[in-house]
Design an enzyme around this catalytic site. Structure first.
Site, PDB file in Angstrom:
ATOM      1  CG  ASP A  50      -4.173   3.385  -4.733  1.00  0.00           C
ATOM      2  OD1 ASP A  50      -3.323   2.496  -4.628  1.00  0.00           O
ATOM      3  OD2 ASP A  50      -5.144   3.492  -3.970  1.00  0.00           O
ATOM      4  CG  HIS A  80       1.571   3.482  -5.485  1.00  0.00           C
ATOM      5  ND1 HIS A  80       0.807   2.948  -6.500  1.00  0.00           N
ATOM      6  CD2 HIS A  80       0.704   3.760  -4.474  1.00  0.00           C
ATOM      7  CE1 HIS A  80      -0.454   2.901  -6.130  1.00  0.00           C
ATOM      8  NE2 HIS A  80      -0.551   3.390  -4.904  1.00  0.00           N
ATOM      9  CE1 TYR A 113      -6.948  -1.809  -0.985  1.00  0.00           C
ATOM     10  CE2 TYR A 113      -7.629   0.043   0.374  1.00  0.00           C
ATOM     11  CZ  TYR A 113      -6.727  -0.535  -0.487  1.00  0.00           C
ATOM     12  OH  TYR A 113      -5.591   0.158  -0.848  1.00  0.00           O
TER      13      TYR A 113
END
Length: 399
Positions: free
Chosen positions: A175, A363, A302
C-alpha cells in the site's frame, strides 16, 4: 533527537468517547441490509455496543506499550516508531512501513516472529532489528506539512541512517508502505540491502506500456475495474478529504463504518470479518485514529497524489524509473489482495530476485498471515545480509 515514548491516552478522551457511543444513531430502515450497501448496520451496531461495554482500551494500551517506542524529530516533524531489537549478535535492520486504513499496529503480530525467531521455530541466526514507524499524519506522529507525501521516503531514510545509525538496512511495505519503500530504493540505493513488497505501487499504472503482455493487459484491466467498482473511497479522500473527515472525526460509529468495511473487503475473510480480525484488533486500529484525531491527515497522501503537482510528478519523474532498479526486490503476493500484478509487470520497475505467490491472505498480510510473511522475509533478506560488507552495523544507543 530521539526520546522514549509511551501511549497514555487522557481519561477525558475515553469518557467523551463513551458518551458519543451511547448516543450512536445509525441510519434507520436498513438493519437487514447486510454488506451490499457498505458496512452492515447490524454488524456496526454490534461492534459499537462492544466498543462501549466490552472493549478495554487500557488493556490494549498496556499491550502496545510492551513494545519499545520512541519519537524522533526529523526535519521539524516528530515521528513515532517502534524499535524492537533482535536476538543475537547480528540482526538484520528492517524497516516495516504500514499503509491505509491501518497503522503501525499492522505489524504487532509480525515483530516477535522476526526479533526472536528461535522462539517461533526458525533459525536463531535470521533475526531482525525491527523498526516500525507511524507515517506522518498517522497515529502518534506529527501531521505532515503540505507537499511532504513524496518526501516520506527521505524522512524514513533519515530515521534509519541518521537517527538510528544503520549504514545498511532492508525495507518492507505494501500500500503506501510499498511506495515509501520504492522511493527509498530509488533515492538511497546504497543504503539498502533490499526491499520486499506485497504489491507494485499503484502509480505505475500511469506507465502503461505500448505493448503489454497478455498477463499485463489483464492486470491493467482489473485495475481499471477495481477503480470503477471500489475506488470511490480513494476519490473522495483525494478530492474532498476534509468534508469526509469532519463526520468521521466527530462520530466513532462513522469512523468504524468507514474503516471496517475495508478490512472486510480487502482481507481473506470470505465475508466473515472476524475470521481474520477480532473486535479487539479492529477497535485498536480505530482507536489509534480516534484518540489522535488523524483520520483527516491519513487522507493527505490521497490528496497529494491527485492534485496537479503530483500528476506532473508522476508523468515526468517516473519516466526515469522504467527498467530494473539497482536494489534487490522481493515480492510476496497474497491472493485476496486488491489486484495482484504478474511478475513481468514488476520486472519493468524492479530488480526482482524473489517472487512468492502465497496460498492465502489478503491486503493486510502482516495481520492476516504473519508466519507466512516472516518466513518470506527471512528467505529474502538473510542471504543478502550474509553478503553485506556492513552486516555488523548496529544502531546508536539512545534509550
Amino acid at each position: 533527537m530521539i526520546e522514549p515514548f509511551r501511549i497514555e491516552v487522557q481519561e477525558s478522551i475515553l469518557h467523551d468517547l463513551q458518551a458519543r457511543l451511547a448516543r450512536t444513531r445509525l441510519a434507520p430502515g436498513m438493519s437487514d441490509a447486510g454488506w451490499d450497501y457498505g458496512t452492515s448496520p447490524a454488524y456496526l451496531q454490534a461492534l459499537c455496543d462492544y466498543w462501549q461495554s466490552g472493549f478495554d482500551w487500557r488493556k490494549q494500551e498496556r499491550y502496545l506499550n510492551t513494545f519499545d517506542q520512541f519519537r524522533a524529530e526529523i526535519d521539524g516533524l516528530k515521528v513515532h516508531f517502534i524499535h524492537q531489537r533482535g536476538k543475537g549478535d547480528n540482526p538484520i535492520p528492517l524497516l516495516l512501513v504500514h499503509g491505509w486504513p491501518d497503522s503501525f499496529a499492522r505489524f504487532l503480530k509480525l515483530i516477535p516472529l522476526l526479533t526472536d525467531p528461535a522462539a517461533h521455530g526458525a533459525e536463531f541466526q535470521s533475526s531482525f532489528d525491527v523498526i516500525v514507524p507511524s507515517l506522518p499524519g498517522f497515529g502518534f506522529s506529527d501531521r505532515p506539512r503540505q507537499g511532504t507525501t513524496f518526501g516520506f521516503g527521505d524522512l524514513m531514510h533519515k530515521l534509519m541512517a541518521e537517527g538510528l545509525g544503520y549504514r545498511r538496512y532492508a525495507v518492507q511495505g505494501g500500500d503506501w508502505g510499498g511506495m515509501v519503500a520504492e522511493h527509498i530504493a530509488r533515492s538511497h540505493a546504497g543504503s539498502l540491502i533490499g526491499i520486499h513488497l506485497t504489491d507494485v505501487p499503484f502509480f505505475h499504472i500511469f506507465q502503461k506500456p505500448s505493448r503489454p503482455s497478455a498477463a499485463e493487459a489483464a492486470y491493467l484491466k482489473k485495475m481499471e475495474e477495481f477503480q470503477q467498482k471500489e475506488g470511490a473511497y480513494a476519490l473522495i479522500q483525494s478530492t474532498r478529504p476534509l468534508t469526509l473527515a469532519c463526520g468521521l472525526n466527530d462520530s466513532p460509529a462513522g469512523l468504524a463504518a468507514w474503516l471496517v468495511e475495508k478490512f472486510r473487503a480487502w482481507s481473506d475473510c470470505d465475508g466473515d470479518l472476524e475470521k481474520c480480525f477480532s473486535k479487539d484488533q479492529m477497535l485498536t486500529h480505530i482507536m489509534i485514529y480516534w484518540v489522535t484525531q488523524t483520520i483527516d491527515s491519513s487522507f493527505f497522501p490521497y490528496y497529494d497524489m491527485a492534485n496537479a503537482g503530483a500528476l506532473r510528478w508522476i508523468s515526468e519523474t517516473v519516466k526515469s524509473w522504467l527498467g530494473s532498479a539497482d536494489v534487490p526486490a522481493g515480492f510476496a503476493l497474497f491472493p485476496k489482495d486488491l489486484v495482484n500484478p504478474p511478475r513481468e509487470w514488476a520486472e519493468r520497475f524492479f530488480k526482482v530476485q524473489r517472487w512468492t505467490e502465497m496460498p492465502r491472505g489478503g491486503h493486510f498480510a502482516a495481520l492476516e498471515e504473519p508466519e507466512l510473511l516472516a518466513e518470506d522475509l527471512r528467505a529474502m533478506f538473510a542471504p543478502l545480509w550474509g553478503m553485506s560488507e556492513d552486516r555488523n552495523a548496529r544502531s546508536n544507543s539512545y534509550a
